[in-house]
Design a protein around this motif. Structure first.
Motif, PDB file in Angstrom:
ATOM      1  N   UNK A 114       0.860  -1.181   0.000  1.00  0.00           N
ATOM      2  CA  UNK A 114       0.000   0.000   0.000  1.00  0.00           C
ATOM      3  C   UNK A 114       0.894   1.228   0.000  1.00  0.00           C
ATOM      4  N   UNK A 115       0.335   2.402  -0.287  1.00  0.00           N
ATOM      5  CA  UNK A 115       1.126   3.631  -0.295  1.00  0.00           C
ATOM      6  C   UNK A 115       1.412   4.090   1.134  1.00  0.00           C
ATOM      7  N   UNK A 116       2.570   4.719   1.349  1.00  0.00           N
ATOM      8  CA  UNK A 116       2.918   5.238   2.672  1.00  0.00           C
ATOM      9  C   UNK A 116       2.199   6.556   2.906  1.00  0.00           C
ATOM     10  N   UNK A 117       1.433   6.666   3.994  1.00  0.00           N
ATOM     11  CA  UNK A 117       0.668   7.899   4.246  1.00  0.00           C
ATOM     12  C   UNK A 117       1.583   9.098   4.487  1.00  0.00           C
ATOM     13  N   UNK A 118       1.057  10.262   4.165  1.00  0.00           N
ATOM     14  CA  UNK A 118       1.773  11.509   4.428  1.00  0.00           C
ATOM     15  C   UNK A 118       1.769  11.790   5.930  1.00  0.00           C
ATOM     16  N   UNK A 119       2.856  12.363   6.436  1.00  0.00           N
ATOM     17  CA  UNK A 119       2.925  12.750   7.848  1.00  0.00           C
ATOM     18  C   UNK A 119       2.060  13.994   8.046  1.00  0.00           C
ATOM     19  N   UNK A 120       1.130  13.932   8.988  1.00  0.00           N
ATOM     20  CA  UNK A 120       0.175  15.012   9.210  1.00  0.00           C
ATOM     21  C   UNK A 120       0.588  15.838  10.426  1.00  0.00           C
ATOM     22  N   UNK A 121       0.636  17.151  10.266  1.00  0.00           N
ATOM     23  CA  UNK A 121       1.035  18.048  11.352  1.00  0.00           C
ATOM     24  C   UNK A 121       0.074  19.221  11.407  1.00  0.00           C
ATOM     25  N   UNK A 122      -0.485  19.486  12.593  1.00  0.00           N
ATOM     26  CA  UNK A 122      -1.420  20.602  12.759  1.00  0.00           C
ATOM     27  C   UNK A 122      -1.409  21.107  14.196  1.00  0.00           C
ATOM     28  N   UNK A 123      -1.831  22.368  14.378  1.00  0.00           N
ATOM     29  CA  UNK A 123      -1.929  22.960  15.714  1.00  0.00           C
ATOM     30  C   UNK A 123      -3.309  22.749  16.329  1.00  0.00           C
ATOM     31  N   UNK A 124      -4.232  22.204  15.536  1.00  0.00           N
ATOM     32  CA  UNK A 124      -5.599  21.979  15.986  1.00  0.00           C
ATOM     33  C   UNK A 124      -5.918  20.497  15.813  1.00  0.00           C
ATOM     34  N   UNK A 125      -6.323  19.827  16.896  1.00  0.00           N
ATOM     35  CA  UNK A 125      -6.594  18.386  16.828  1.00  0.00           C
ATOM     36  C   UNK A 125      -7.784  18.064  15.936  1.00  0.00           C
ATOM     37  N   UNK A 126      -8.764  18.948  15.877  1.00  0.00           N
ATOM     38  CA  UNK A 126      -9.912  18.725  14.991  1.00  0.00           C
ATOM     39  C   UNK A 126      -9.486  18.763  13.529  1.00  0.00           C
ATOM     40  N   UNK A 127      -8.621  19.700  13.200  1.00  0.00           N
ATOM     41  CA  UNK A 127      -8.108  19.792  11.833  1.00  0.00           C
ATOM     42  C   UNK A 127      -7.259  18.564  11.517  1.00  0.00           C
ATOM     43  N   UNK A 128      -6.480  18.129  12.497  1.00  0.00           N
ATOM     44  CA  UNK A 128      -5.642  16.947  12.320  1.00  0.00           C
ATOM     45  C   UNK A 128      -6.509  15.723  12.031  1.00  0.00           C
TER      46      UNK A 128
END
Length: 427
Positions: free
Chosen positions: A240-254
């Motif tokens: 499967x494809x490797x997911x992008x690393x997700x970074x955010x200052x808001x947990x809802x947005x994350x």
């Protein structure tokens, strides 16, 4: 003893001469019959073993999960690292409630043992795959990893717990990264010694990494690109494809970014067995514009096997422009599992669907089935767009519970539970 055996043979020969059964042919035939009778039970066992090994196993529905919390040390929902305790069954309301309680009860600590937690988590996945997921070749495995800081204690814990002696956390991370891309392989062992690995081309695995840019000091020390580099050790995949690393200052947005990143690019569908000999097309979107249609198709046929009976296949597979699916090397997709002769449909699973080289998130409610007859594709009006399907996934939650989350820790726990529910619904 040798003399006795000779005498016995001589006595038998004399008896045969007295009764007239002294011809070489008769004696040989009698010996052959006795030998066959003795061998019959062994032959029956061998045939049974061959039949069992050649027949396909019918796999049950599975939707399971475990929880690992990490800070100064690691907390495992299944007990200790050598435990054979089963994971949570997410198809059970009681078990789902128990998992949520496990997450909410995780205590905070001062440090971040991220590599050590993931190392133990990969051990658990190998065990779950064998003991609780039945080695089902179509099972999907996911790690949901949420942290707000970088590792600072794992090399010490690894040394104390005999998991390895690493000079730096980056060396430990490199070892973790290699495991993430081979975790689905079948390991052949002799006691504690690993002899070799058999590559796995069927099970799907992905490790999703989410980083909460809260009030930790990391942003004062590292740039965003440097943080992603450090976090890349936790991201990985197999088949499967490797997911992008997700970074955010808001947990809802994350959480919303995770939903965009998480794509179930497989489809389970059924074909009526009476369609054998026809070409079948699975239409994945709803449009009358020929160039916009997304589909795959293949010739549906039956083949009989001495050990497994009738099996159904798709061959001569083709797809619409810009769309692709996973096709075995022999060019045939075999039905997912053996169904009894009373079943009127054959079940198939198509994996790794991609559109313009990106994972394709199929909307099952739009799927239609067509069969070719009298020089035209005709719609199967009785096709169920969302057929009853078995759940088939294992989710490993790996949650940072260090004090750097501060007042956001409860929100982080809620985020993890919501993500588990989202994955469960999508499977």
């Amino acid at each position: 003893m040798k003399l006795k055996k000779k005498n016995q043979v001589a006595t038998i020969s004399a008896r045969e001469m007295e009764t007239g059964n002294h011809s070489n042919g008769a004696s040989s035939k009698s010996l052959k019959n006795r030998t066959q009778k003795k061998l019959m039970p062994f032959v029956a066992v061998i045939v049974l073993l061959l039949f069992t090994s050649c027949s396909e196993k019918i796999y049950t529905s599975k939707m399971k999960a475990d929880v690992i919390g990490f800070n100064d040390n690691v907390t495992l929902s299944y007990g200790d690292r050598n435990s054979n305790n089963p994971p949570y069954d997410l198809e059970s309301t009681v078990q789902m409630t128990a998992m949520k309680k496990q997450v909410n009860d995780l205590k905070q600590g001062s440090n971040t043992a991220a590599y050590f937690a993931l190392d133990l988590g990969l051990d658990r996945i190998s065990k779950v795959k064998k003991l609780f997921m039945e080695n089902d070749p179509n099972s999907n495995y996911y790690i949901i990893f949420l942290t707000d800081g970088l590792d600072n204690i794992s090399t010490q814990l690894a040394r104390q717990n005999r998991k390895g002696n690493y000079a730096t956390s980056d060396i430990y991370g490199t070892k973790i990264q290699k495991r993430l891309h081979t975790i689905m392989n079948n390991k052949i062992t002799l006691g504690p010694i690993k002899l070799f690995e058999i590559p796995n081309k069927t099970n799907s695995f992905q490790s999703f990494v989410m980083y909460f840019l809260g009030e930790d000091d990391d942003l004062n020390t590292y740039s965003i690109d440097e943080l992603k580099q450090k976090l890349s050790y936790f991201a990985g995949s197999q088949n499967q494809s490797t997911p992008e690393i997700l970074m955010e200052k808001d947990l809802n947005v994350l959480k919303e970014k995770f939903k965009d990143e998480f794509v179930v690019s497989s489809l389970e569908f059924e074909i009526p067995k009476d369609y054998a000999g026809k070409r079948i097309r699975m239409m994945l979107n709803d449009t009358n514009v020929e160039d916009d249609k997304i589909y795959f198709e293949g010739d549906f046929y039956k083949r009989w096997n001495l050990f497994s009976g009738s099996k159904f296949y798709l061959k001569g597979i083709s797809t619409s422009k810009g769309f692709s699916i996973e096709i075995p090397q022999n060019g045939e997709i075999v039905m997912d599992r053996i169904t009894a002769s009373v079943h009127t449909k054959a079940t198939f699973v198509v994996k790794n669907m991609r559109k313009d080289n990106k994972p394709y998130p199929v909307n099952k409610s739009l799927v239609t089935q067509w069969f070719y007859e009298m020089e035209k594709f005709r719609k199967n009006s009785e096709y169920e767009s969302v057929p009853m399907r078995k759940k088939n996934a294992y989710i490993l939650v790996v949650l940072d519970t260090s004090r750097s989350f501060k007042e956001h820790i409860d929100e982080a726990k809620d985020t993890i539970i919501e993500i588990v529910n989202y994955v469960k619904e999508k499977m």
